[in-house]
Design an enzyme around this catalytic site. Structure first.
Site, PDB file in Angstrom:
ATOM      1  N   ARG A   1     -11.185 -28.178 -30.652  1.00 26.60           N
ATOM      2  CA  ARG A   1     -12.309 -28.825 -29.972  1.00 26.60           C
ATOM      3  C   ARG A   1     -12.517 -30.243 -30.481  1.00 26.60           C
ATOM      4  O   ARG A   1     -12.136 -30.581 -31.595  1.00 26.60           O
ATOM      5  CB  ARG A   1     -13.571 -27.998 -30.115  1.00 26.60           C
ATOM      6  CG  ARG A   1     -13.990 -27.702 -31.528  1.00 26.60           C
ATOM      7  CD  ARG A   1     -15.167 -26.724 -31.524  1.00 26.60           C
ATOM      8  NE  ARG A   1     -15.263 -25.981 -32.759  1.00 26.60           N
ATOM      9  CZ  ARG A   1     -15.861 -24.790 -32.866  1.00 26.60           C
ATOM     10  NH1 ARG A   1     -16.404 -24.229 -31.798  1.00 26.60           N
ATOM     11  NH2 ARG A   1     -15.931 -24.177 -34.026  1.00 26.60           N
TER      12      ARG A   1
ATOM     13  N   GLU B   1     -19.917 -30.948 -30.014  1.00 27.39           N
ATOM     14  CA  GLU B   1     -18.532 -30.600 -29.711  1.00 27.39           C
ATOM     15  C   GLU B   1     -18.298 -30.387 -28.220  1.00 27.39           C
ATOM     16  O   GLU B   1     -19.168 -29.863 -27.521  1.00 27.39           O
ATOM     17  CB  GLU B   1     -18.152 -29.305 -30.449  1.00 27.39           C
ATOM     18  CG  GLU B   1     -18.209 -29.449 -31.952  1.00 27.39           C
ATOM     19  CD  GLU B   1     -18.098 -28.118 -32.687  1.00 27.39           C
ATOM     20  OE1 GLU B   1     -17.560 -28.117 -33.796  1.00 27.39           O
ATOM     21  OE2 GLU B   1     -18.557 -27.091 -32.151  1.00 27.39           O
TER      22      GLU B   1
ATOM     23  N   GLN C   1     -28.299 -15.697 -34.348  1.00 24.44           N
ATOM     24  CA  GLN C   1     -27.123 -14.932 -33.919  1.00 24.44           C
ATOM     25  C   GLN C   1     -27.169 -13.463 -34.348  1.00 24.44           C
ATOM     26  O   GLN C   1     -26.458 -12.614 -33.789  1.00 24.44           O
ATOM     27  CB  GLN C   1     -25.858 -15.610 -34.503  1.00 24.44           C
ATOM     28  CG  GLN C   1     -24.531 -14.876 -34.344  1.00 24.44           C
ATOM     29  CD  GLN C   1     -24.060 -14.671 -32.904  1.00 24.44           C
ATOM     30  OE1 GLN C   1     -23.236 -13.822 -32.623  1.00 24.44           O
ATOM     31  NE2 GLN C   1     -24.591 -15.452 -31.983  1.00 24.44           N
TER      32      GLN C   1
ATOM     33  N   ASP D   1     -31.476 -12.115 -45.796  1.00 22.01           N
ATOM     34  CA  ASP D   1     -31.493 -13.572 -45.557  1.00 22.01           C
ATOM     35  C   ASP D   1     -32.270 -14.219 -46.705  1.00 22.01           C
ATOM     36  O   ASP D   1     -33.226 -13.634 -47.220  1.00 22.01           O
ATOM     37  CB  ASP D   1     -32.183 -13.877 -44.220  1.00 22.01           C
ATOM     38  CG  ASP D   1     -31.892 -15.284 -43.715  1.00 22.01           C
ATOM     39  OD1 ASP D   1     -31.245 -15.428 -42.665  1.00 22.01           O
ATOM     40  OD2 ASP D   1     -32.328 -16.257 -44.379  1.00 22.01           O
TER      41      ASP D   1
ATOM     42  N   THR E   1     -24.726 -17.388 -41.656  1.00 21.61           N
ATOM     43  CA  THR E   1     -25.711 -18.362 -42.107  1.00 21.61           C
ATOM     44  C   THR E   1     -25.378 -19.704 -41.460  1.00 21.61           C
ATOM     45  O   THR E   1     -24.284 -19.884 -40.919  1.00 21.61           O
ATOM     46  CB  THR E   1     -25.674 -18.490 -43.642  1.00 21.61           C
ATOM     47  OG1 THR E   1     -24.376 -18.939 -44.023  1.00 21.61           O
ATOM     48  CG2 THR E   1     -25.946 -17.139 -44.297  1.00 21.61           C
TER      49      THR E   1
ATOM     50  N   ASP F   1     -17.818 -22.614 -39.867  1.00 16.19           N
ATOM     51  CA  ASP F   1     -17.212 -23.044 -38.607  1.00 16.19           C
ATOM     52  C   ASP F   1     -17.186 -24.557 -38.464  1.00 16.19           C
ATOM     53  O   ASP F   1     -17.165 -25.076 -37.359  1.00 16.19           O
ATOM     54  CB  ASP F   1     -17.939 -22.404 -37.424  1.00 16.19           C
ATOM     55  CG  ASP F   1     -19.397 -22.833 -37.345  1.00 16.19           C
ATOM     56  OD1 ASP F   1     -19.856 -23.548 -38.252  1.00 16.19           O
ATOM     57  OD2 ASP F   1     -20.069 -22.449 -36.387  1.00 16.19           O
TER      58      ASP F   1
ATOM     59  N   LYS G   1     -18.239 -26.544 -44.243  1.00 16.87           N
ATOM     60  CA  LYS G   1     -19.203 -25.444 -44.079  1.00 16.87           C
ATOM     61  C   LYS G   1     -18.457 -24.121 -44.221  1.00 16.87           C
ATOM     62  O   LYS G   1     -17.721 -23.722 -43.320  1.00 16.87           O
ATOM     63  CB  LYS G   1     -19.863 -25.564 -42.704  1.00 16.87           C
ATOM     64  CG  LYS G   1     -20.854 -24.464 -42.349  1.00 16.87           C
ATOM     65  CD  LYS G   1     -21.688 -24.868 -41.120  1.00 16.87           C
ATOM     66  CE  LYS G   1     -22.704 -23.827 -40.706  1.00 16.87           C
ATOM     67  NZ  LYS G   1     -22.123 -22.684 -39.992  1.00 16.87           N
TER      68      LYS G   1
ATOM     69  N   VAL H   1     -14.470 -18.937 -35.806  1.00 16.23           N
ATOM     70  CA  VAL H   1     -15.068 -20.266 -35.593  1.00 16.23           C
ATOM     71  C   VAL H   1     -15.517 -20.440 -34.139  1.00 16.23           C
ATOM     72  O   VAL H   1     -16.348 -21.292 -33.838  1.00 16.23           O
ATOM     73  CB  VAL H   1     -14.115 -21.417 -35.991  1.00 16.23           C
ATOM     74  CG1 VAL H   1     -13.807 -21.365 -37.485  1.00 16.23           C
ATOM     75  CG2 VAL H   1     -12.834 -21.403 -35.191  1.00 16.23           C
TER      76      VAL H   1
END
Lengths: 352, 352
Positions: free
Chosen positions: A53, A64, A148, A169, A209, A235, A239, A301
């Site tokens: 991408r 992106e 997500q 979390d 995350t 991704d 990161k 990703v």
């Protein structure tokens, strides 16, 4: 005002209509059908034009464009990722996408894809889980309980039969939100006080995350033999979520190596570190899980073909329903060489 | 049905509204203001993230994504080029574009760009003509009288004061169409029987044919000293319009060399053939036309910043008018981490 020609209108699926369609279909049916389309397209992988991408890294995030095409259709998605957006009431990720006819270049579908991306990401994870998770998997740990999280849970139930969840979390209110939403959907949910506690007894570990940094959500001692890791959050260049030692103990499965080596967990490994391409597993050309002590890792990703599959599914799904509107997006003069004449003859003051 | 939040809506300019806006503004004023915005952005060239457009070459044409960004805004255009489209009543080129906030990644404008591309291409050509055409230029030859032809003429009149046109197209009906449209706009038009006849006495030669092949619209003997050539049509690998010898006699000006060397007329020259970047001419850092015998050549392919300028201009222009609609494109839950809750709480059957 001259009425626009039928070629001028592009079918458009709004957010409201996407929600209506998902409800009418049933979210688990939607995820299952979506996964079927994603799987179909993975199985004909060589037919697609593929390119990593096109990412614009901007302060605070990334924007992106994700194009791909087969012989008949071209699709692309616009998607942003801005982890700090939630502080101002914005989504971390928003998206929209377009499907076009290869033969004419004309768009044939424009759709919201913030919801559709959440759905396709979850459907892809669960589809891959069906190939790689250990036999009899019943418990999934979920580290990262943001936007997500619930989509992943719904997809893993619909596609892999997972109903027991262990959530953690850093932000306890995110875990509370996800626990509330998922219990309302009938899940057996255990909120946990630490990532270590969450992974206890889990057969599948999902990490999702959002921070754009090298983070260590999972350390090596937390991952036992036989586990399947569904790593969503790493991704972007810079990161990642997993300790390097976990990667070295795992068999790593990827969508499109050329993109994953830039963006995925494996960006911290050597550029020739062996990985297995999922399309080959789905076609039965390469084995997925080989034994019950193996650690399998899906370094997710998100790839353009998954969005293509989602748009292809959506296009068929909304055809002839009320969930699609006609958008006056394309100038289409009677004589295609006479664009100027169309403009010149349009009556003034046609503002809607 | 839960009402969408204001963040969910993206301002949208339809084809009808674009036509209304152009009429209300006046097309020559529109072209002039648009050229001013394009010039402003060329003059701050180093501030932009630039990348050659992402082209998918498909049978019969090309589909391209053209992104760019400055510190505040990100823009991209989707555009196709399918020369055989006119045989089935479709446009050769259709386009739409999006402008987004860099800080959040949220789109702030979606617009038709079939008309806007025709306008910005013409505005760019005329802007460049103002820098490069010979002093006192009065006559322009136009070879290729398809969809872009009249827009070029209008822009050259608005920006360079050209009112005398000599037209030629392989397809005589295209020349008839353009002659009719341009006489209605008050131009002094001479339709010609050949390209040789059209260039006779012309100070500026505009070539804008559409075939995706190496064509020779102009041969060397047709181009006299002092002429400015505005070469629009050579904009794809394998698609050129000019004989190589003309290029070798000309001083060549380009938008973004990295892209033009792939797509422009200069694709047939050595990769280090000297070219001048227009932004440096506009900033006064490099001289444009040096003397009245010089042949100047604008090897136009169209660059992402020009679309960015057009979207930036459009956004300011439609703000607070009736020429913009609110499109329900972005899912925007009250709690940005609770996308699933927004979906789960949406009432079923919200189809529009």
């Amino acid at each position: 005002m001259i009425p626009a020609s039928p070629l001028a209108y592009v079918p458009f699926v709004s957010v409201q209509n996407m929600m209506g369609l998902v409800h009418q279909t049933g979210i688990e049916t939607f995820l299952t059908e979506l996964a079927d389309h994603i799987e179909e397209d993975f199985k004909r992988w060589p037919e697609f034009d593929k390119v990593p991408r096109v990412a614009s890294h901007v302060p605070g995030g990334v924007i992106e464009l994700m194009p791909t095409a087969d012989q008949a259709l071209y699709g692309f998605k616009y998607v942003n990722g801005h982890p700090r957006n939630t502080r101002t009431g914005h989504q971390t990720v928003t998206a929209f996408g377009v499907l076009s006819e290869v033969s004419t270049g004309y768009p044939v579908l424009l759709s919201e894809m913030t919801l559709l991306t959440a759905l396709r990401t979850a459907a892809t994870s669960a589809l891959v889980g069906r190939y790689l998770a250990p036999a009899g998997a019943q418990v999934m740990a979920m580290i990262g309980n943001g936007a997500q999280c619930e989509f992943q849970a719904m997809a893993f139930r619909a596609i892999c039969g997972i109903n027991r969840l262990r959530l953690y979390d850093l932000d306890a209110t995110a875990t509370e939100k996800a626990t509330r939403n998922l219990r309302a959907q009938g899940f057996d949910v255990t909120p946990c006080q630490s990532a270590e506690a969450a992974v206890e007894g889990a057969h599948i570990i999902t990490t999702c995350t959002a921070d754009k940094q090298y983070a260590t959500i999972l350390t090596d001692n937390m991952v036992g033999a036989g586990v399947h890791i569904n790593a969503i959050g790493g991704d972007c260049p810079g990161k990642t979520e997993l300790h390097r030692d976990i990667l070295l103990r795992s068999d790593i499965f990827v969508e499109y190596p050329e993109q994953t080596r830039i963006e995925g967990e494996i960006q911290v490994l050597a550029p020739d570190h062996p990985v297995t391409e999922l399309w080959q597993v789905m076609r039965g050309e390469v084995q997925g899980r080989r034994h019950d002590k193996q650690i399998t890792l899906f370094d997710s990703v998100g790839f353009a073909t998954e969005d293509f599959s989602a748009l292809r599914y959506l296009r068929a799904k909304v055809a002839g329903t009320g969930f699609v509107q006609a958008l006056d997006l394309l100038a289409d003069p009677d004589d295609p060489r006479d664009l100027f004449g169309m403009l010149a003859r349009a009556a003034p003051g046609t503002g809607a």
